[in-house]
Design an enzyme around this catalytic site. Structure first.
Site, short mmCIF file in Angstrom:
data_model
loop_
_atom_site.label_atom_id
_atom_site.label_comp_id
_atom_site.label_asym_id
_atom_site.label_seq_id
_atom_site.Cartn_x
_atom_site.Cartn_y
_atom_site.Cartn_z
CB ILE A 1 -0.95 -0.02 1.22
CG1 ILE A 1 -1.92 -1.21 1.11
CG2 ILE A 1 -1.74 1.29 1.31
CD1 ILE A 1 -2.70 -1.51 2.39
CE1 TYR B 1 -1.67 -5.40 11.33
CE2 TYR B 1 -3.91 -6.24 11.40
CZ TYR B 1 -2.94 -5.46 10.81
OH TYR B 1 -3.26 -4.70 9.70
CE LYS C 1 -2.62 -1.93 11.44
NZ LYS C 1 -1.85 -0.88 10.74
N1 LIG Z 1 -2.58 -6.01 3.30
C1 LIG Z 1 -3.63 -6.09 4.09
O1 LIG Z 1 -4.41 -7.06 4.04
C2 LIG Z 1 -3.91 -4.99 5.09
C3 LIG Z 1 -5.18 -4.92 5.66
C4 LIG Z 1 -5.44 -3.93 6.60
C5 LIG Z 1 -4.46 -3.03 6.95
N2 LIG Z 1 -3.23 -3.14 6.38
C6 LIG Z 1 -2.21 -2.17 6.81
O2 LIG Z 1 -1.67 -1.51 5.71
C7 LIG Z 1 -0.35 -1.09 6.01
C8 LIG Z 1 0.56 -1.46 4.85
O3 LIG Z 1 0.56 -2.86 4.71
P1 LIG Z 1 0.87 -3.59 3.33
O4 LIG Z 1 -0.28 -4.45 3.05
O5 LIG Z 1 1.33 -2.61 2.32
O6 LIG Z 1 2.08 -4.55 3.83
P2 LIG Z 1 3.56 -4.73 3.26
O7 LIG Z 1 4.18 -5.76 4.13
O8 LIG Z 1 3.50 -4.94 1.81
O9 LIG Z 1 4.26 -3.31 3.56
C9 LIG Z 1 4.59 -2.88 4.85
C10 LIG Z 1 5.85 -2.03 4.77
O10 LIG Z 1 6.15 -1.54 6.09
C11 LIG Z 1 7.57 -1.57 6.23
N3 LIG Z 1 8.00 -1.64 7.62
C12 LIG Z 1 7.83 -2.67 8.48
N4 LIG Z 1 8.46 -2.42 9.64
C13 LIG Z 1 9.03 -1.19 9.52
C14 LIG Z 1 9.84 -0.40 10.40
N5 LIG Z 1 10.22 -0.85 11.60
N6 LIG Z 1 10.24 0.81 9.96
C15 LIG Z 1 9.91 1.25 8.72
N7 LIG Z 1 9.17 0.53 7.84
C16 LIG Z 1 8.73 -0.69 8.24
C17 LIG Z 1 7.97 -2.88 5.51
O11 LIG Z 1 9.36 -2.91 5.21
C18 LIG Z 1 7.08 -2.84 4.28
O12 LIG Z 1 7.69 -2.20 3.19
C19 LIG Z 1 0.03 -1.75 7.33
O13 LIG Z 1 -0.08 -0.80 8.37
C20 LIG Z 1 -1.03 -2.83 7.49
O14 LIG Z 1 -1.28 -3.14 8.83
C21 LIG Z 1 -2.93 -4.07 5.45
#
Ligand SMILES: NC(=O)c1ccc[n+]([C@@H]2O[C@H](COP(=O)([O-])OP(=O)(O)OC[C@H]3O[C@@H](n4cnc5c(N)ncnc54)[C@H](O)[C@@H]3O)[C@@H](O)[C@H]2O)c1
Length: 261
Positions: A16, A156, A160
């Site tokens: 995202i 988790y 949130k």
């Molecule tokens: N994908 C889903 O199903 C979903 C659903 C609801 C919410 N989300 C939320 O969306 C957001 C993005 O998730 P995504 O789906 O893109 O996941 P993703 O794993 O593709 O991306 C997450 C990014 O966060 C970075 N990250 C992790 N720890 C870090 C740290 N200590 N410092 C800096 N960067 C860090 C990772 O390196 C990664 O690039 C998250 O907050 C997640 O909780 C995702």
């Protein structure tokens, strides 16, 4: 609406965050990406930094320009590394970054927090969320987890829940409110990104599949990015302290079940 704006996007190396940064760039914004990992695709402006520690946040902030229009807090962990790291990145690190960046955000700017449908239980767990968001600064998260007896599987959703409650609190927190900085959240349901596989392991296939079945498909990063950027933009100037479920109708379906309509 984003032309010429400087937008900070965390979690820019994947999912995202990557799509949010790409779309913001296409809309004319100058994007500064932040991630603990290098993005595969080159970012014009990238800060490698770790949001899981107070020192990591300080190091990131030291590299920022003097003026920013918006901060999109997208980086997050799935919970598969335990409650301490998950609360550190998804809530306490995010909040520490937001508070440290506030003086750099122009008057009338915005902060957008990517929360989740997984935080739906914040009302049911309100007292716990009040206590944990009431801890100021970047605490010793291991001690907080031990003191409150938090289990790894809670990490988790709890992170949130805290983020959703804090989003409302932050809208009225003087360091944001007094300068007209809006603070909002976007809550996706399941989204096809690398983290989804980890959610299946942490939350179980049944939960993830049930959420997907309710709305017909999983979301994509391209479904979520426009909502984040709308809340960053001046078009959302009268939207503050709210949560925008961006989930194809998932929260509506869960509300119907929980509230019985
Ligand atoms: N994908 C889903 O199903 C979903 C659903 C609801 C919410 N989300 C939320 O969306 C957001 C993005 O998730 P995504 O789906 O893109 O996941 P993703 O794993 O593709 O991306 C997450 C990014 O966060 C970075 N990250 C992790 N720890 C870090 C740290 N200590 N410092 C800096 N960067 C860090 C990772 O390196 C990664 O690039 C998250 O907050 C997640 O909780 C995702």
């Amino acid at each position: 609406m984003l032309f010429g704006k400087t937008i900070l996007v965390t979690g820019v190396a994947s999912g995202i965050g990557a799509r949010t940064a790409e779309l913001a760039g296409q809309m004319g914004a100058d994007v500064i990406g932040i991630d603990v990992r290098e993005p595969a695709r080159g970012q014009a402006s990238f800060i490698k930094g770790d949001l899981s520690t107070a020192a990591g946040v300080v190091d990131i902030v030291a590299q920022l320009p003097k003026r920013i229009d918006a901060l999109a807090n997208v980086a997050g962990l799935s919970g598969n590394t335990g409650t301490v790291s998950t609360l550190s990145v998804n809530f306490y690190g995010l909040r520490a970054l937001s508070e440290a960046v506030a003086p750099l955000i122009r008057e009338g700017g915005a902060i957008v927090n990517v929360a989740s449908i997984a935080g739906y239980g914040w009302r049911a767990n309100l007292e716990r969320a009040k206590a944990l968001t009431g801890i100021e600064g970047f605490p010793d998260v291991a001690s907080v987890v031990a003191e409150h007896g938090l289990k790894d599987e809670e990490g988790y959703p709890l992170s949130k829940e805290l983020l959703l409650l804090w989003t409302m609190r932050a809208a009225h927190q003087p360091q944001f409110k007094d300068r007209g900085i809006r603070v909002n959240a976007v809550s996706p349901g399941p989204v096809e990104t690398p983290i989804l596989k980890q959610f299946r392991a942490v939350l179980g296939d049944a939960r993830v599949d049930s959420d997907i079945t309710r709305v017909g498909r999983a979301g994509t990063a391209a479904d979520i990015a426009p909502a984040v950027l709308f809340l960053c933009s001046d078009g959302a100037r009268w939207i503050n302290g709210t949560n925008l479920p961006t989930d194809g109708g998932l929260e509506a379906s869960i509300n119907a079940e929980v509230l019985g309509f």
